[in-house]
Motif scaffolding. Structure first.
Motif, PDB file in Angstrom:
ATOM      1  N   GLU A 118      -5.509   6.137   2.409  1.00 51.76           N
ATOM      2  CA  GLU A 118      -4.634   6.133   3.577  1.00 51.76           C
ATOM      3  C   GLU A 118      -3.918   4.803   3.767  1.00 51.76           C
ATOM      4  OE1 GLU A 118      -6.802   7.555   6.952  1.00 51.76           O
ATOM      5  OE2 GLU A 118      -7.698   9.167   5.775  1.00 51.76           O
ATOM      6  N   VAL A 119      -4.338   3.746   3.077  1.00 50.26           N
ATOM      7  CA  VAL A 119      -3.709   2.435   3.276  1.00 50.26           C
ATOM      8  C   VAL A 119      -3.196   1.814   1.981  1.00 50.26           C
ATOM      9  CG1 VAL A 119      -5.012   1.903   5.367  1.00 50.26           C
ATOM     10  CG2 VAL A 119      -5.929   1.214   3.165  1.00 50.26           C
ATOM     11  N   ASP A 120      -3.736   2.206   0.833  1.00 49.49           N
ATOM     12  CA  ASP A 120      -3.355   1.655  -0.461  1.00 49.49           C
ATOM     13  C   ASP A 120      -2.030   2.278  -0.911  1.00 49.49           C
ATOM     14  OD1 ASP A 120      -3.628   1.945  -3.645  1.00 49.49           O
ATOM     15  OD2 ASP A 120      -4.811   0.228  -3.006  1.00 49.49           O
ATOM     16  N   LEU A 121      -1.251   1.539  -1.689  1.00 46.63           N
ATOM     17  CA  LEU A 121       0.031   2.053  -2.175  1.00 46.63           C
ATOM     18  C   LEU A 121      -0.130   3.276  -3.073  1.00 46.63           C
ATOM     19  CD1 LEU A 121       2.041  -1.213  -2.884  1.00 46.63           C
ATOM     20  CD2 LEU A 121       2.597   0.564  -1.230  1.00 46.63           C
ATOM     21  N   THR A 122      -1.279   3.426  -3.718  1.00 47.63           N
ATOM     22  CA  THR A 122      -1.468   4.594  -4.578  1.00 47.63           C
ATOM     23  C   THR A 122      -1.615   5.872  -3.760  1.00 47.63           C
ATOM     24  OG1 THR A 122      -3.845   4.222  -4.694  1.00 47.63           O
ATOM     25  CG2 THR A 122      -2.510   3.281  -6.463  1.00 47.63           C
ATOM     26  N   GLY A 123      -1.874   5.770  -2.479  1.00 44.44           N
ATOM     27  CA  GLY A 123      -1.988   6.945  -1.623  1.00 44.44           C
ATOM     28  C   GLY A 123      -0.690   7.315  -0.938  1.00 44.44           C
ATOM     29  N   SER A 124       0.370   6.542  -1.164  1.00 46.17           N
ATOM     30  CA  SER A 124       1.645   6.772  -0.485  1.00 46.17           C
ATOM     31  C   SER A 124       2.591   7.594  -1.340  1.00 46.17           C
ATOM     32  CB  SER A 124       2.328   5.430  -0.173  1.00 46.17           C
ATOM     33  OG  SER A 124       1.519   4.647   0.656  1.00 46.17           O
ATOM     34  N   GLU A 125       3.260   8.557  -0.700  1.00 47.99           N
ATOM     35  CA  GLU A 125       4.347   9.234  -1.389  1.00 47.99           C
ATOM     36  C   GLU A 125       5.577   8.370  -1.179  1.00 47.99           C
ATOM     37  OE1 GLU A 125       6.824  13.375  -1.800  1.00 47.99           O
ATOM     38  OE2 GLU A 125       5.421  13.165  -0.155  1.00 47.99           O
ATOM     39  N   LEU A 126       6.214   8.004  -2.262  1.00 47.72           N
ATOM     40  CA  LEU A 126       7.362   7.115  -2.207  1.00 47.72           C
ATOM     41  C   LEU A 126       8.638   7.944  -2.246  1.00 47.72           C
ATOM     42  CD1 LEU A 126       5.985   4.584  -4.815  1.00 47.72           C
ATOM     43  CD2 LEU A 126       5.893   4.378  -2.335  1.00 47.72           C
ATOM     44  N   SER A 127       9.456   7.789  -1.224  1.00 45.98           N
ATOM     45  CA  SER A 127      10.735   8.494  -1.160  1.00 45.98           C
ATOM     46  C   SER A 127      11.816   7.607  -1.761  1.00 45.98           C
ATOM     47  CB  SER A 127      11.083   8.821   0.284  1.00 45.98           C
ATOM     48  OG  SER A 127      10.108   9.687   0.833  1.00 45.98           O
ATOM     49  N   PRO A 174      -7.442 -17.663  -7.805  1.00 46.36           N
ATOM     50  CA  PRO A 174      -7.148 -17.603  -6.372  1.00 46.36           C
ATOM     51  C   PRO A 174      -8.397 -17.930  -5.552  1.00 46.36           C
ATOM     52  CG  PRO A 174      -7.208 -15.397  -7.300  1.00 46.36           C
ATOM     53  CD  PRO A 174      -7.406 -16.354  -8.433  1.00 46.36           C
ATOM     54  N   LYS A 175      -8.188 -18.414  -4.342  1.00 43.66           N
ATOM     55  CA  LYS A 175      -9.301 -18.724  -3.446  1.00 43.66           C
ATOM     56  C   LYS A 175      -9.992 -17.414  -3.062  1.00 43.66           C
ATOM     57  CE  LYS A 175     -10.366 -20.534   1.042  1.00 43.66           C
ATOM     58  NZ  LYS A 175      -9.897 -20.515   2.406  1.00 43.66           N
ATOM     59  N   VAL A 176     -11.324 -17.400  -3.146  1.00 40.58           N
ATOM     60  CA  VAL A 176     -12.094 -16.211  -2.797  1.00 40.58           C
ATOM     61  C   VAL A 176     -12.447 -16.281  -1.311  1.00 40.58           C
ATOM     62  CG1 VAL A 176     -14.178 -14.863  -3.248  1.00 40.58           C
ATOM     63  CG2 VAL A 176     -13.032 -16.047  -5.132  1.00 40.58           C
ATOM     64  N   GLN A 177     -11.963 -15.288  -0.563  1.00 44.01           N
ATOM     65  CA  GLN A 177     -12.230 -15.196   0.868  1.00 44.01           C
ATOM     66  C   GLN A 177     -13.486 -14.364   1.089  1.00 44.01           C
ATOM     67  OE1 GLN A 177      -8.727 -13.450   2.618  1.00 44.01           O
ATOM     68  NE2 GLN A 177      -7.362 -14.695   1.380  1.00 44.01           N
ATOM     69  N   ASP A 178     -14.108 -14.525   2.260  1.00 44.01           N
ATOM     70  CA  ASP A 178     -15.264 -13.686   2.583  1.00 44.01           C
ATOM     71  C   ASP A 178     -14.828 -12.240   2.756  1.00 44.01           C
ATOM     72  OD1 ASP A 178     -17.162 -15.694   2.461  1.00 44.01           O
ATOM     73  OD2 ASP A 178     -16.895 -16.242   4.562  1.00 44.01           O
ATOM     74  N   VAL A 179     -13.758 -12.024   3.533  1.00 43.95           N
ATOM     75  CA  VAL A 179     -13.250 -10.684   3.804  1.00 43.95           C
ATOM     76  C   VAL A 179     -11.745 -10.670   3.602  1.00 43.95           C
ATOM     77  CG1 VAL A 179     -12.993  -8.853   5.533  1.00 43.95           C
ATOM     78  CG2 VAL A 179     -15.065 -10.252   5.502  1.00 43.95           C
ATOM     79  N   VAL A 180     -11.252  -9.670   2.863  1.00 44.21           N
ATOM     80  CA  VAL A 180      -9.812  -9.470   2.700  1.00 44.21           C
ATOM     81  C   VAL A 180      -9.447  -8.247   3.530  1.00 44.21           C
ATOM     82  CG1 VAL A 180      -7.956  -8.909   1.095  1.00 44.21           C
ATOM     83  CG2 VAL A 180      -9.764 -10.445   0.382  1.00 44.21           C
ATOM     84  N   ALA A 181      -8.508  -8.423   4.453  1.00 50.08           N
ATOM     85  CA  ALA A 181      -8.089  -7.324   5.323  1.00 50.08           C
ATOM     86  C   ALA A 181      -6.838  -6.670   4.764  1.00 50.08           C
ATOM     87  CB  ALA A 181      -7.833  -7.854   6.725  1.00 50.08           C
ATOM     88  N   LEU A 182      -6.857  -5.349   4.748  1.00 56.76           N
ATOM     89  CA  LEU A 182      -5.688  -4.586   4.328  1.00 56.76           C
ATOM     90  C   LEU A 182      -4.881  -4.171   5.544  1.00 56.76           C
ATOM     91  CD1 LEU A 182      -7.051  -2.095   1.646  1.00 56.76           C
ATOM     92  CD2 LEU A 182      -5.769  -4.172   1.280  1.00 56.76           C
ATOM     93  N   THR A 183      -3.598  -3.990   5.361  1.00 52.17           N
ATOM     94  CA  THR A 183      -2.764  -3.359   6.376  1.00 52.17           C
ATOM     95  C   THR A 183      -2.258  -2.069   5.759  1.00 52.17           C
ATOM     96  OG1 THR A 183      -0.831  -4.579   5.619  1.00 52.17           O
ATOM     97  CG2 THR A 183      -2.060  -5.543   7.430  1.00 52.17           C
ATOM     98  N   PRO A 184      -2.073  -1.031   6.576  1.00 50.62           N
ATOM     99  CA  PRO A 184      -1.607   0.234   6.015  1.00 50.62           C
ATOM    100  C   PRO A 184      -0.243   0.083   5.328  1.00 50.62           C
ATOM    101  CG  PRO A 184      -2.367   0.531   8.277  1.00 50.62           C
ATOM    102  CD  PRO A 184      -2.335  -0.947   8.006  1.00 50.62           C
ATOM    103  N   ALA A 185      -0.066   0.807   4.246  1.00 45.14           N
ATOM    104  CA  ALA A 185       1.231   0.807   3.568  1.00 45.14           C
ATOM    105  C   ALA A 185       2.265   1.345   4.531  1.00 45.14           C
ATOM    106  CB  ALA A 185       1.161   1.671   2.319  1.00 45.14           C
ATOM    107  N   SER A 186       3.435   0.694   4.587  1.00 43.39           N
ATOM    108  CA  SER A 186       4.467   1.116   5.524  1.00 43.39           C
ATOM    109  C   SER A 186       5.852   0.833   4.988  1.00 43.39           C
ATOM    110  CB  SER A 186       4.288   0.390   6.867  1.00 43.39           C
ATOM    111  OG  SER A 186       4.485  -0.989   6.682  1.00 43.39           O
ATOM    112  N   ASP A 187       6.828   1.565   5.527  1.00 43.21           N
ATOM    113  CA  ASP A 187       8.229   1.344   5.163  1.00 43.21           C
ATOM    114  C   ASP A 187       8.626  -0.040   5.654  1.00 43.21           C
ATOM    115  OD1 ASP A 187       7.999   3.951   4.460  1.00 43.21           O
ATOM    116  OD2 ASP A 187       9.264   4.735   6.065  1.00 43.21           O
TER     117      ASP A 187
END
Length: 188
Positions: A118-127, A174-187
């Motif tokens: 629901e948030v990764d680009l592989t789950g998005s239908e690209l128009s 790259p610097k390793v963070q404790d937590v990486v937060a995703l944001t939903p894929a969006s236009d």
């Protein structure tokens, strides 16, 4: 008579050398079926006949925070999050073949975690002609990221000679963070 034998031997050797040379230059079945690499770099748009891709950032974390989902996801390695913008160019598509190949040749597949679709680009239908900003997520050790290459294709099967975007992720760790937060894929 001796000159003729030497000439025949020389011609035979020349033909054998030519056969071996042609054999080595002839494409193998793997060469014919491999995807066609389209090289890119971070920060620049890579154009293929089916989609355009711009990788903007690479983040690494021990845990992954997916919006509207708890708890944070754990892994035995690390989460590599590649932030990108992707645009279909001809028709609606799904990008379903995302991998990272480390410098030692090991290939890590895109993460298949609950909630990522629901948030990764592989789950998005690209128009067509509508850029979508989001992330690709791959689970792999952080120490394998330096020198690694992101590999992105539209299809995961029947992809003979299809374009495959290849983007080097850089030589530095790259610097390793404790937590990486995703944001939903969006236009965008």
């Amino acid at each position: 008579m001796r000159a003729r034998r030497v000439l025949n031997l020389g011609l035979t050797l020349a033909v054998l050398v030519a056969i071996v040379g042609l054999y080595r230059l002839t494409p193998t079945q793997k060469d014919i079926q491999d995807p066609t690499p389209v090289k890119g770099i971070i920060g620049r748009t890579v154009k293929t006949p089916r989609f355009d891709l711009t990788v903007s950032d690479v983040r690494v974390g021990r845990k992954l925070r997916i919006p509207h989902s708890t708890p944070d996801r754990d892994t035995l390695t690390d989460f590599v999050v590649v932030d990108a913008t992707i645009t279909a160019t001809r028709e609606p598509i799904h990008v379903s073949n995302v991998r990272i190949r480390s410098s030692d040749g090991v290939t890590y597949l895109g993460a298949n975690r609950n909630g990522l679709n629901e948030v990764d680009l592989t789950g998005s239908e690209l128009s067509p002609d509508i850029p979508v900003r989001g992330s690709f997520v791959v689970e792999m050790p952080a120490d394998k990221v330096p020198g690694a290459t992101l590999l992105v294709m539209e299809k995961s099967i029947l992809n003979d000679l299809e374009p495959q975007v290849t983007v080097p992720l850089g030589p530095d760790a790259p610097k390793v963070q404790d937590v990486v937060a995703l944001t939903p894929a969006s236009d965008t």
